[in-house]
Design a protein around this motif. Structure first.
Motif, mmCIF file in Angstrom:
data_model
loop_
_atom_site.group_PDB
_atom_site.id
_atom_site.type_symbol
_atom_site.label_atom_id
_atom_site.label_comp_id
_atom_site.label_asym_id
_atom_site.label_seq_id
_atom_site.Cartn_x
_atom_site.Cartn_y
_atom_site.Cartn_z
ATOM 1 N N LYS A 7 47.348 60.274 34.551
ATOM 2 C CA LYS A 7 47.548 59.874 33.106
ATOM 3 C C LYS A 7 47.599 58.415 32.789
ATOM 4 O O LYS A 7 48.155 57.807 33.711
ATOM 5 C CB LYS A 7 48.820 60.587 32.810
ATOM 6 N N SER A 8 46.986 57.927 31.659
ATOM 7 C CA SER A 8 47.328 56.656 31.423
ATOM 8 C C SER A 8 47.982 56.368 30.096
ATOM 9 O O SER A 8 47.837 57.253 29.351
ATOM 10 C CB SER A 8 46.036 55.669 31.445
ATOM 11 N N VAL A 23 52.224 40.317 32.079
ATOM 12 C CA VAL A 23 51.796 41.713 32.669
ATOM 13 C C VAL A 23 53.092 42.131 33.502
ATOM 14 O O VAL A 23 53.339 43.325 33.287
ATOM 15 C CB VAL A 23 50.407 41.509 33.715
ATOM 16 N N ASN A 24 53.559 41.302 34.062
ATOM 17 C CA ASN A 24 54.743 41.441 34.991
ATOM 18 C C ASN A 24 56.178 42.127 34.160
ATOM 19 O O ASN A 24 56.619 43.201 34.424
ATOM 20 C CB ASN A 24 55.230 40.448 35.835
ATOM 21 N N ASN A 25 56.120 41.733 32.762
ATOM 22 C CA ASN A 25 57.021 42.107 32.000
ATOM 23 C C ASN A 25 56.887 43.361 31.592
ATOM 24 O O ASN A 25 57.931 44.373 31.745
ATOM 25 C CB ASN A 25 57.293 41.150 30.861
ATOM 26 N N ALA A 26 55.691 43.808 31.283
ATOM 27 C CA ALA A 26 55.407 45.125 30.747
ATOM 28 C C ALA A 26 55.298 46.225 31.906
ATOM 29 O O ALA A 26 55.988 47.377 31.655
ATOM 30 C CB ALA A 26 53.937 45.056 30.175
ATOM 31 N N TRP A 39 48.186 51.886 39.062
ATOM 32 C CA TRP A 39 46.904 50.998 38.786
ATOM 33 C C TRP A 39 47.391 50.437 37.534
ATOM 34 O O TRP A 39 48.064 51.054 36.662
ATOM 35 C CB TRP A 39 45.741 51.170 38.999
ATOM 36 N N PHE A 40 46.789 49.165 37.156
ATOM 37 C CA PHE A 40 46.707 48.644 35.777
ATOM 38 C C PHE A 40 45.298 47.858 35.510
ATOM 39 O O PHE A 40 44.451 47.613 36.456
ATOM 40 C CB PHE A 40 47.735 47.845 35.423
ATOM 41 N N GLN A 41 45.151 47.826 34.268
ATOM 42 C CA GLN A 41 43.744 47.179 33.927
ATOM 43 C C GLN A 41 43.910 46.417 32.648
ATOM 44 O O GLN A 41 44.495 47.057 31.232
ATOM 45 C CB GLN A 41 42.754 48.405 33.457
ATOM 46 N N VAL A 42 43.922 45.230 32.406
ATOM 47 C CA VAL A 42 43.990 44.534 31.291
ATOM 48 C C VAL A 42 42.857 44.915 30.298
ATOM 49 O O VAL A 42 41.775 44.420 30.604
ATOM 50 C CB VAL A 42 43.992 42.883 31.872
ATOM 51 N N LEU A 61 47.607 46.420 28.419
ATOM 52 C CA LEU A 61 47.108 46.985 29.630
ATOM 53 C C LEU A 61 47.216 48.350 29.527
ATOM 54 O O LEU A 61 47.891 48.772 28.714
ATOM 55 C CB LEU A 61 47.707 46.115 30.700
ATOM 56 N N LYS A 62 46.292 49.044 30.478
ATOM 57 C CA LYS A 62 46.488 50.411 30.535
ATOM 58 C C LYS A 62 47.006 50.496 31.950
ATOM 59 O O LYS A 62 46.510 49.847 32.923
ATOM 60 C CB LYS A 62 45.028 51.203 30.423
ATOM 61 N N VAL A 63 47.887 51.601 32.198
ATOM 62 C CA VAL A 63 48.533 51.881 33.264
ATOM 63 C C VAL A 63 48.175 53.313 33.618
ATOM 64 O O VAL A 63 48.625 54.222 32.922
ATOM 65 C CB VAL A 63 50.184 51.495 33.329
#
Length: 68
Positions: A7-8, A23-26, A39-42, A61-63
């Motif tokens: 699921k993303s 990114v790291n904060n999110a 995984w993640f995608q900006v 980003l999608k995680v």
């Protein structure tokens, strides 16, 4: 290896330091309540300008995470 279902979710992190920190904060905040992130995608990068300088970064980003 077994089959996985992912699921993303979409997150937006922010930082006054830079894109990587945003990114790291999110991811760090999501990790408090979301398990099994894989995984993640900006998907978008933007920022705020103040007095001719970058004052703030925002990164969307999608995680993806595996379902239990």
């Amino acid at each position: 290896m077994s089959n996985h279902v992912y699921k993303s979710l979409e997150l937006t992190g922010s930082s006054t330091t830079g894109i990587e920190d945003a990114v790291n904060n999110a991811i760090a905040k999501a990790n408090e309540t979301v398990r099994n992130m894989q995984w993640f995608q900006v998907t978008e990068t933007r920022g705020h300008i103040r007095d001719g300088k970058v004052a703030h970064w925002q990164v969307t980003l999608k995680v993806g995470f595996t379902l239990e």
